[in-house]
Design a protein around this motif. Structure first.
Motif, mmCIF file in Angstrom:
data_model
loop_
_atom_site.group_PDB
_atom_site.id
_atom_site.type_symbol
_atom_site.label_atom_id
_atom_site.label_comp_id
_atom_site.label_asym_id
_atom_site.label_seq_id
_atom_site.Cartn_x
_atom_site.Cartn_y
_atom_site.Cartn_z
ATOM 1 N N CYS A 189 -44.346 20.023 49.778
ATOM 2 C CA CYS A 189 -44.222 19.071 50.884
ATOM 3 C C CYS A 189 -44.204 19.795 52.227
ATOM 4 O O CYS A 189 -44.809 19.343 53.202
ATOM 5 C CB CYS A 189 -42.960 18.230 50.721
ATOM 6 S SG CYS A 189 -43.018 17.123 49.302
ATOM 7 N N GLY A 193 -38.155 18.932 60.312
ATOM 8 C CA GLY A 193 -37.579 17.915 59.437
ATOM 9 C C GLY A 193 -36.089 17.702 59.628
ATOM 10 O O GLY A 193 -35.510 16.796 59.042
ATOM 11 N N ASP A 227 -47.590 20.839 53.232
ATOM 12 C CA ASP A 227 -48.383 19.663 53.601
ATOM 13 C C ASP A 227 -47.906 19.041 54.921
ATOM 14 O O ASP A 227 -48.480 18.059 55.388
ATOM 15 C CB ASP A 227 -48.331 18.607 52.492
ATOM 16 C CG ASP A 227 -49.099 19.021 51.252
ATOM 17 O OD1 ASP A 227 -49.945 19.942 51.343
ATOM 18 O OD2 ASP A 227 -48.856 18.423 50.180
ATOM 19 N N THR A 270 -39.449 15.004 53.407
ATOM 20 C CA THR A 270 -39.402 15.041 51.945
ATOM 21 C C THR A 270 -39.068 16.442 51.453
ATOM 22 O O THR A 270 -38.346 16.614 50.474
ATOM 23 C CB THR A 270 -40.739 14.559 51.343
ATOM 24 O OG1 THR A 270 -41.042 13.271 51.885
ATOM 25 C CG2 THR A 270 -40.669 14.455 49.833
ATOM 26 N N SER A 271 -39.573 17.437 52.163
ATOM 27 C CA SER A 271 -39.280 18.821 51.814
ATOM 28 C C SER A 271 -37.780 19.088 51.845
ATOM 29 O O SER A 271 -37.224 19.684 50.920
ATOM 30 C CB SER A 271 -40.004 19.762 52.777
ATOM 31 O OG SER A 271 -39.692 21.100 52.496
ATOM 32 N N ASP A 280 -44.961 17.577 55.379
ATOM 33 C CA ASP A 280 -44.007 16.488 55.126
ATOM 34 C C ASP A 280 -42.602 17.086 55.062
ATOM 35 O O ASP A 280 -42.023 17.261 54.000
ATOM 36 C CB ASP A 280 -44.369 15.780 53.814
ATOM 37 C CG ASP A 280 -43.483 14.576 53.533
ATOM 38 O OD1 ASP A 280 -42.583 14.281 54.349
ATOM 39 O OD2 ASP A 280 -43.688 13.944 52.484
ATOM 40 N N TYR A 281 -42.068 17.399 56.232
ATOM 41 C CA TYR A 281 -40.800 18.123 56.308
ATOM 42 C C TYR A 281 -39.609 17.305 55.824
ATOM 43 O O TYR A 281 -38.678 17.860 55.243
ATOM 44 C CB TYR A 281 -40.560 18.615 57.732
ATOM 45 C CG TYR A 281 -41.645 19.531 58.239
ATOM 46 C CD1 TYR A 281 -42.016 20.660 57.523
ATOM 47 C CD2 TYR A 281 -42.302 19.272 59.425
ATOM 48 C CE1 TYR A 281 -43.010 21.501 57.979
ATOM 49 C CE2 TYR A 281 -43.299 20.114 59.900
ATOM 50 C CZ TYR A 281 -43.646 21.226 59.164
ATOM 51 O OH TYR A 281 -44.626 22.058 59.614
#
Length: 78
Positions: A8, A45, A11, A16-17, A13-14
């Motif tokens: 994630c 994120g 990609d 969700t990471s 997507d911090y």
């Protein structure tokens, strides 16, 4: 868990990471602690937070993560 979190992260997507990495730290994963420390340093994120960064670096270093030990030593030197 860490691998999902890193996927994630790569990609972009911090959010969700952070979710997956935080779960992995509950199992004592040093690499996840280290990655969270980086995220708290950079504000990816999460809001930047030096206290949480330091906490995760410490936990990663205790878990034997070499880069975390190096970074923690640099912080303590200051």
């Amino acid at each position: 868990m860490r691998f999902l979190g890193m996927r994630c992260y790569w990609d972009g997507d911090y959010i969700t990471s952070v979710h997956y990495l935080a779960k992995a730290t509950q199992f004592g994963d040093a690499g996840s602690h280290y990655q969270l420390a980086i995220m708290y340093e950079e504000g990816n994120g999460v809001e930047r937070d030096e206290e949480k960064r330091f906490h995760h670096l410490e936990e990663a270093a205790i878990g034997g993560h070499a880069a975390a030990r190096n970074n923690l030593g640099g912080l303590e030197w200051k």
